[in-house]
Design an enzyme around this catalytic site. Structure first.
Site, PDB file in Angstrom:
ATOM      1  N   GLU A  62       2.151  58.869  40.972  1.00  0.00           N
ATOM      2  CA  GLU A  62       3.202  59.004  39.888  1.00  0.00           C
ATOM      3  C   GLU A  62       2.973  58.311  38.947  1.00  0.00           C
ATOM      4  O   GLU A  62       3.397  58.296  37.498  1.00  0.00           O
ATOM      5  CB  GLU A  62       4.337  58.213  40.432  1.00  0.00           C
ATOM      6  CG  GLU A  62       5.117  59.036  41.794  1.00  0.00           C
ATOM      7  CD  GLU A  62       5.308  60.551  41.720  1.00  0.00           C
ATOM      8  OE1 GLU A  62       5.336  61.117  40.369  1.00  0.00           O
ATOM      9  OE2 GLU A  62       5.179  61.328  42.706  1.00  0.00           O
ATOM     10  N   HIS A  71       1.462  60.530  36.348  1.00  0.00           N
ATOM     11  CA  HIS A  71       2.423  61.362  35.627  1.00  0.00           C
ATOM     12  C   HIS A  71       3.075  60.431  34.587  1.00  0.00           C
ATOM     13  O   HIS A  71       3.089  61.101  33.302  1.00  0.00           O
ATOM     14  CB  HIS A  71       3.444  61.790  36.483  1.00  0.00           C
ATOM     15  CG  HIS A  71       3.312  62.850  37.354  1.00  0.00           C
ATOM     16  ND1 HIS A  71       2.998  64.025  36.939  1.00  0.00           N
ATOM     17  CD2 HIS A  71       3.330  62.960  38.885  1.00  0.00           C
ATOM     18  CE1 HIS A  71       2.647  64.951  38.261  1.00  0.00           C
ATOM     19  NE2 HIS A  71       2.935  64.196  39.464  1.00  0.00           N
TER      20      HIS A  71
HETATM   21 ZN    ZN Z   1       2.996  64.947  41.248  1.00  0.00          ZN
END
Ligand code: ZN
Length: 502
Positions: free
Chosen positions: A265, A268
């Site tokens: 994450e 991202h």
């Molecule tokens: Zn992902």
């Protein structure tokens, strides 16, 4: 023209504010909200979604976009203003086909469906969500029907998340990849599986979280613009370029789950954090496609976070954090454990080599549900069949079968899974380009330094936000279109060494 552009920006900013307020409500629903809040929360998010949709499809926006066309055409393609107008027009043209009432209904349905899934999965109760999933399929098909003229009914849904791609493009790439992957999976899984018992001891939650946060701070995740909270199914979300959050979940008897989800994450999040601040509040201030987004999460999670060089640096620190559990476990054993390849049931826990098989079977099932050749009633069985066929393993129940992923229970059926594998392919392609520009990157990773890689990604990918499509970005960065070879080469090199393959 300047006045018109300003008016467009003001309108887009309001839409952006409504969407981000809805994102905050959704984040809260997935982290801290008590279950009793579900019904009202669904309604509230639906209201915001409807308002945003109404503002987006306001004919005044269409008129502004038309009036700005000559101005746009007089500018270079990659100028900020031309890009803003172009991307806003694309968003407008997609939105204008979908009635706001549909958006409200579907959003409300999704919130209720998500809530039902959070209860159905632990209870292993597919029937609890089945009627909802049937409705989701109807909604997904309806959504596609707002864009007639498609080749496959999934095309419009894929176009939303991976703009410019069609089901047939995805299928062709997946077929190529499968051809390469299956022999590698076979060669590895015919061997004795790596011993990963060192990961399955008791690891207290707070220490796990602390370690993960320490790593992503070194990656360059900016805690002045972010935080991490606990949830059911990890995700990244953004309320502005100054507030980009991640979530994770912890299993105290599985060291890998929280750690690698945090690394994932953070990838991202760093993509979004790297977007040019001048784009704040505009449609340019988003990652450009689900595939490119996933390329960044997978790059930081796997190519970096599961590499030998990374653990040369971080393993002593991890051992010091968990001396009772890892003090006597060698780096070799640990490295093999976190890169163990096995035929497994859970996509999010799957190793790099088998992971794409999990994605491809979901993609195929989506295609079949959408084209009507697979009913929701038959889905659990079809799921099991594909797992037996593709991975040689069957889930003992629906909990670890068809209920395991949140996607179909909170979004559309279609358009949500292909990005994962496109992302893996792109991660290999982009990393190869980064190494070509900076051969010193692996040595830096070896010393726990990530600046050169992070800066290269920021300069070449992140800063542009949605200015370029995935295809344009890939062409700019790598000098060619998406291709699987660098990713396959990466897998062959790494796992060839680990498993002594020819
Ligand atoms: Zn992902």
């Amino acid at each position: 023209m300047e006045k018109k552009l300003q008016e467009l920006k003001t309108r887009l900013l309001e839409i952006n504010d409504l969407n981000n307020a809805a994102a905050l409500l959704s984040w809260d629903q997935s982290t801290y909200m008590p279950p009793g809040g579900a019904e009202a929360r669904g309604r509230q998010m639906a209201t915001l979604g409807k308002l945003a949709q109404e503002k987006m499809v306001d004919p005044a926006v269409g008129k502004l976009l038309d009036e700005l066309r000559p101005y746009e055409e007089g500018l270079p393609y990659d100028s900020d203003d031309a890009s803003l107008i172009r991307v806003a027009r694309r968003t407008f043209e997609q939105a204008v086909n979908i009635p706001p009432s549909f958006v409200a209904e579907f959003t409300n349905h999704n919130a209720l469906s998500y809530q039902a899934w959070t209860e159905a999965r632990p209870a292993n109760d597919f029937n609890r969500v089945r009627p909802m999933l049937e409705k989701t399929l109807d909604y997904s098909r309806q959504m596609a029907e707002y864009f007639p003229g498609y080749g496959h009914i999934a095309d419009p849904l894929i176009n939303f998340t991976d703009y410019g791609m069609k089901a047939s493009d995805v299928s062709a790439i997946f077929a190529q990849l499968r051809k390469e992957l299956v022999p590698i999976v076979k060669a590895i899984t015919s061997q004795e599986p790596a011993d990963d018992s060192c990961l399955r001891q008791f690891y207290p939650q707070d220490k796990q979280l602390e370690f993960g946060l320490k790593v992503i701070k070194k990656y360059g995740y900016d805690f002045n613009r972010g935080r991490q909270d606990l949830t059911h199914h990890p995700f990244m979300t953004k309320f502005s370029l100054g507030d980009i959050r991640i979530t994770t979940r912890v299993h105290e008897t599985d060291l890998g789950d929280a750690l690698f989800s945090t690394l994932h994450e953070s990838g991202h999040a760093m993509y979004e954090m790297g977007i040019n601040m001048a784009y704040e509040g505009t449609p340019l201030a988003n990652g450009t496609s689900s595939g490119v987004h996933e390329s960044q999460s997978r790059l930081w999670e796997n190519i970096v976070g599961r590499s030998r060089g990374f653990w040369d640096h971080f393993y002593p620190d991890l051992q010091a954090t968990f001396p009772d559990q890892l003090g006597k476990v060698s780096l070799d054993t640990f490295y093999r454990a976190i890169n163990g390849v096995r035929k497994s049931l859970i996509r999010t826990d799957a190793d790099e080599v088998t992971y794409n098989l999990h994605v491809m079977l979901r993609f195929d099932l989506e295609m079949q549900m959408l084209d009507g050749s697979l009913s929701i009633r038959d889905l659990p069985e079809a799921w099991q069949e594909r797992y037996e066929n593709d991975l040689g393993i069957a889930a003992p129940d629906n909990r670890d079968g068809v209920l395991q992923d949140v996607h179909w229970y909170a979004f559309t059926i279609g358009g949500v899974f292909q990005g994962y594998t496109l992302g893996n392919i792109l991660s290999g392609l982009y990393y190869q380009a980064a190494l070509k520009a900076h051969p010193e990157i692996p040595a830096e990773i070896n010393h726990g330094k990530f600046d050169t890689l992070h800066n290269w990604l920021r300069t070449n990918l992140y800063q542009h936000g949605s200015k370029f499509t995935a295809a344009e970005l890939t062409e700019r960065v790598t000098g060619g279109p998406l291709r699987i070879e660098p990713y396959i080469q990466y897998l062959k090199t790494k796992y060839g060494e680990l498993y002594k393959l020819d």
